[in-house]
Design an enzyme around this catalytic site. Sequence first.
Site, PDB file in Angstrom:
ATOM      1  N   GLU A 159      12.329  -9.965   1.779  1.00 51.54           N
ATOM      2  CA  GLU A 159      11.575  -8.777   2.195  1.00 51.54           C
ATOM      3  C   GLU A 159      12.480  -7.566   1.997  1.00 51.54           C
ATOM      4  OE1 GLU A 159      10.253  -8.867   6.316  1.00 51.54           O
ATOM      5  OE2 GLU A 159      10.348  -6.674   6.427  1.00 51.54           O
TER       6      GLU A 159
ATOM      7  N   HIS B  84      12.769  -3.012   2.031  1.00 49.67           N
ATOM      8  CA  HIS B  84      12.204  -1.687   2.314  1.00 49.67           C
ATOM      9  C   HIS B  84      13.147  -0.619   1.796  1.00 49.67           C
ATOM     10  CE1 HIS B  84       9.189  -3.515   4.810  1.00 49.67           C
ATOM     11  NE2 HIS B  84      10.158  -4.274   5.312  1.00 49.67           N
TER      12      HIS B  84
ATOM     13  N   ARG C 251       5.153  12.282  -3.046  1.00 45.52           N
ATOM     14  CA  ARG C 251       5.074  12.858  -1.703  1.00 45.52           C
ATOM     15  C   ARG C 251       6.133  12.198  -0.828  1.00 45.52           C
ATOM     16  NH1 ARG C 251      -1.031  11.700  -1.251  1.00 45.52           N
ATOM     17  NH2 ARG C 251      -1.559  12.275  -3.371  1.00 45.52           N
TER      18      ARG C 251
ATOM     19  N   ASN D 193       8.110  -5.719  -1.064  1.00 50.17           N
ATOM     20  CA  ASN D 193       8.019  -4.567  -0.168  1.00 50.17           C
ATOM     21  C   ASN D 193       6.541  -4.453   0.178  1.00 50.17           C
ATOM     22  OD1 ASN D 193       7.919  -2.225   1.221  1.00 50.17           O
ATOM     23  ND2 ASN D 193       8.972  -0.958  -0.313  1.00 50.17           N
TER      24      ASN D 193
ATOM     25  N   ARG E  56       7.403   0.181  13.320  1.00 57.89           N
ATOM     26  CA  ARG E  56       7.984  -0.341  12.073  1.00 57.89           C
ATOM     27  C   ARG E  56       9.111  -1.352  12.347  1.00 57.89           C
ATOM     28  NH1 ARG E  56       5.705   3.192   8.222  1.00 57.89           N
ATOM     29  NH2 ARG E  56       5.405   5.255   9.092  1.00 57.89           N
TER      30      ARG E  56
ATOM     31  N   ARG F 134      13.280   4.270  12.449  1.00 58.46           N
ATOM     32  CA  ARG F 134      11.996   4.961  12.436  1.00 58.46           C
ATOM     33  C   ARG F 134      11.141   4.568  13.646  1.00 58.46           C
ATOM     34  NH1 ARG F 134       9.444   4.618   6.658  1.00 58.46           N
ATOM     35  NH2 ARG F 134       8.316   6.413   7.487  1.00 58.46           N
TER      36      ARG F 134
ATOM     37  N   ALA G 177       3.158  -1.009   4.719  1.00 54.59           N
ATOM     38  CA  ALA G 177       2.682  -1.080   6.101  1.00 54.59           C
ATOM     39  C   ALA G 177       2.140  -2.466   6.471  1.00 54.59           C
ATOM     40  CB  ALA G 177       1.611  -0.015   6.331  1.00 54.59           C
TER      41      ALA G 177
ATOM     42  N   TYR H 137      11.344   8.759   1.245  1.00 52.95           N
ATOM     43  CA  TYR H 137      11.377   7.656   0.275  1.00 52.95           C
ATOM     44  C   TYR H 137      12.117   7.967  -1.028  1.00 52.95           C
ATOM     45  CZ  TYR H 137       7.933   5.690   3.457  1.00 52.95           C
ATOM     46  OH  TYR H 137       7.309   5.213   4.570  1.00 52.95           O
TER      47      TYR H 137
ATOM     48  N   PRO I 250       0.786  -1.224   0.000  1.00 53.58           N
ATOM     49  CA  PRO I 250       0.000   0.000   0.000  1.00 53.58           C
ATOM     50  C   PRO I 250       0.825   1.286   0.000  1.00 53.58           C
ATOM     51  CG  PRO I 250      -0.168  -1.131   2.100  1.00 53.58           C
ATOM     52  CD  PRO I 250       0.512  -2.075   1.150  1.00 53.58           C
ATOM     53  N   ASN I 251       0.324   2.236  -0.757  1.00 54.51           N
ATOM     54  CA  ASN I 251       0.832   3.606  -0.860  1.00 54.51           C
ATOM     55  C   ASN I 251       2.122   3.738  -1.658  1.00 54.51           C
ATOM     56  OD1 ASN I 251      -1.280   4.887   0.693  1.00 54.51           O
ATOM     57  ND2 ASN I 251      -0.396   3.883   2.478  1.00 54.51           N
TER      58      ASN I 251
END
Length: 151
Positions: free
Chosen positions: A100, A102, A20, A76, A113, A109, A79, A25, A12-13
């Site tokens: 996995e 990121h 943004r 990835n 997370r 962070r 969330a 990121y 997601p996102n």
Amino acid sequence: MRGKTVYVLNGPNLNLLGQRERAVYGEATLQDVEQRCRAHAAGLGLEVVFRQSNNEGELIGWVHEARDKAAGIAINAGAYTHTSVALHDALRAADLPSVELHLSNVYKREAFRHTSFIAPVVNGVICGFGVDSYVLAISALSALITASKKG
Ligand code: CA2
């Protein structure tokens, strides 16, 4: 072809990449990430199926699909990494070489997370290298796939 295909799945996102939160990121869009993945994978003799969804069920469906169509998975999960028992179960059932990844260093962070529901059912985790995390994950996956063919 299954033996040369890797699924690169995005949660997601991540469709918002480059638009943004660039300080966290980076500047690259998801399309840029896809191009980097394809170019790097091609150099390793691999083809990439690259997908993004904001829907947990769709991601799970793609993990199931990968079981029949791919030699490995780089994911990835965004969330969902920190929440999804369902993705944990799907990746465990897929039983494929998997990584996995990121973009950000999740351990620098927020505390929420720092927990991954996925990490226990993948071969390894790469985080904190921006778009290079994808490239590193594909290299790791390539090595895992080669090793699994020898075994
Ligand atoms: O660092 C990563 O790659 C993450 O998987 C990104 C997820 C976050 O929830 C994980 O903890 C770490 C968030 C992806 C959201 O991406 C955005 C991109 C641009 C603007 C807003 C969100």
